[in-house]
Motif scaffolding. Structure first.
Motif: not given
Length: 359
Positions: A304-317
Motif C-alpha cells: 500500500h506504500m507509494p511505489g511498492n505495489e508489484p507490476g508496472r503498466y507501460l504507458s507515458k501518461e
C-alpha cells in the motif's frame, strides 16, 4: 490588470508556497517586514532595486517576471480535487492552484497566438449519480460514446487530450493527485508531475478519470463529499476495467488469488491491484470478508506504500498537446526561441537541444 507588479509578486509567492512572514525571512540582508510585503502586494508601495533582486532570488523567478503581465488572464472556476490522502495546508493548496493557473495562462495564450480553437468532444452523463450502479452506467456510456469497446485504454491522458480536455502537469507536494476546473467555459485538468522516470502510472490514470468524473457527472446536492468521491472512484474503475471483462477474467468460482495473476491484470488494464480488488467487491465477485483479508495481506507486504505495489503498466501518461503547439509555433515561425521556451516552461538552451530539424 491595474498593477502588474503587485499581481505577479503575489502569484510568485503563492507558487512558492510561502507566507508573507516566510518571504520576509528569506530576504536575507534586505530587511523587509511582513507589513511592507503586504503593501507591495496591494500596490501601495514599491521596492527599491536591491529589494527587487532579493525578491526575485527568494521566489526563484527573473526580475522581468514581476513586470510581465500575462496576455491571457485566466481564473480557475468550479475547482474540485481528488481529495487529499494526506493533509495539505491552505498555503500549499494556494500554491497548487497558482501553479496550475500559470501553466493554463501560457496554454490559452499559445492557442490564441496560433489561432487554434479545436472543438472539444466532452463527455457528459445526463442522469444524476446516486450510487455505484449509476456510476457503472455512466462508465459504459462513456466507452460507447468514445468507441472504446471492451479494450484496455492505452493512454488515458492522451485520450483526454484527443477529446479536447486541456491537461497539464505541475510540481506539487505529497497528498495532491489532481484537480479539475473550468476556464472560460473550457474543461481543464491538472495532474501531479511524476517525481522520477519509471514511476508507476496507474495512479495517474485513475486520477485523470476521477477528475473527468467531476467534470462529467452530476450528483445530488445532499450527497456527502466522501460519498461523491467514492462514486468518482467507482466511475474511474469502471472505465478502466469494464464490467464484462472483469467478471470474465476474475471468475467468481474460486478459492484463491495469486499475486502473479493480479500483476498480469494490472499490466494489461492499467489499473492498480488495490483498485482491481475494490472493483471485484463492487461487482459482487468477492465478498466483504475476502476484501478485508486482501487488505490485511496487502498492507502486511507493504504494497500500500507509494511505489511498492508489484507490476508496472507501460504507458507515458504525460500531456503533450501544449508541447506540440510550441513546436508548431516554431515551425510556422510565429514564435521566437525565447517565446517558445517561455511557453514550454524551460530554458532556451534546453529547448534548442530538442530542436533537431528534419525538413
Amino acid at each position: 490588470m491595474e498593477d502588474v507588479f503587485a499581481y505577479r509578486l503575489m502569484s510568485a509567492r503563492k507558487m512558492a508556497g510561502i507566507s508573507l512572514q516566510e518571504l520576509s525571512g528569506k530576504l536575507g540582508n534586505q530587511a523587509v517586514s511582513k507589513q511592507s510585503l503586504s503593501k507591495y502586494e496591494q500596490g501601495k508601495m514599491r521596492p527599491d532595486s536591491k529589494v527587487l533582486i532579493a525578491l526575485a532570488n527568494a521566489l526563484d523567478v527573473n526580475v522581468d517576471y514581476f513586470y510581465t503581465a500575462p496576455k491571457k488572464e485566466v481564473q480557475l472556476e468550479d475547482v474540485e480535487y481528488r481529495k487529499f490522502t494526506t493533509k495539505v495546508s491552505g498555503i500549499a493548496q494556494s500554491a497548487i492552484e497558482e501553479k496550475a493557473k500559470a501553466v493554463f495562462e501560457r496554454y490559452f495564450e499559445l492557442e490564441d497566438m496560433l489561432g487554434i480553437k479545436d472543438k472539444p468532444e466532452y463527455f457528459s452523463f445526463d442522469r444524476t449519480i446516486h450510487n455505484p450502479a449509476h456510476a457503472e452506467e455512466a462508465a459504459k456510456a462513456l466507452r460507447k460514446k468514445w468507441n472504446l469497446g471492451y479494450d484496455p485504454i492505452p493512454d488515458v491522458v492522451e485520450m483526454l487530450e484527443d477529446k479536447g480536455y486541456k491537461v497539464v502537469e505541475i510540481d506539487a507536494p505529497d497528498g495532491f493527485d489532481g484537480l479539475k476546473a473550468t476556464i472560460h467555459g473550457e474543461q481543464v485538468i491538472a495532474l501531479k508531475k511524476s517525481e522520477h522516470e519509471g514511476e508507476d502510472v496507474v495512479r495517474k490514470r485513475f486520477t485523470a478519470l476521477h477528475e473527468l468524473a467531476h467534470h462529467a457527472l452530476k450528483f445530488p446536492k445532499e450527497l456527502s463529499q466522501k460519498e461523491e468521491e467514492r462514486l468518482c472512484h467507482a466511475f474511474a474503475s469502471a472505465v478502466l476495467y469494464p464490467e464484462d471483462m472483469a467478471k470474465k477474467e476474475l471468475h467468481k468460482e474460486r478459492f484463491h488469488f495469486y499475486e502473479k495473476e493480479l500483476v498480469l491484470l494490472k499490466e494489461r488494464w492499467g489499473i492498480s491491484i488495490a483498485a482491481i480488488f475494490s472493483r471485484a467487491k463492487q461487482l459482487g465477485i468477492i465478498n466483504d470478508y475476502v476484501y478485508r483479508k486482501f487488505n490485511i495481506g496487502f498492507k502486511k507486504r507493504g504494497y500500500h506504500m507509494p511505489g511498492n505495489e508489484p507490476g508496472r503498466y507501460l504507458s507515458k501518461e504525460v500531456p503533450v498537446r501544449m508541447e506540440r503547439l510550441v513546436f508548431l509555433g516554431l515551425a510556422r515561425e510565429v514564435l521566437t526561441i525565447n517565446e517558445a521556451a517561455h511557453f514550454a516552461g524551460m530554458s532556451s538552451w534546453k529547448l534548442r537541444e530538442q530542436m533537431n530539424q528534419l525538413v
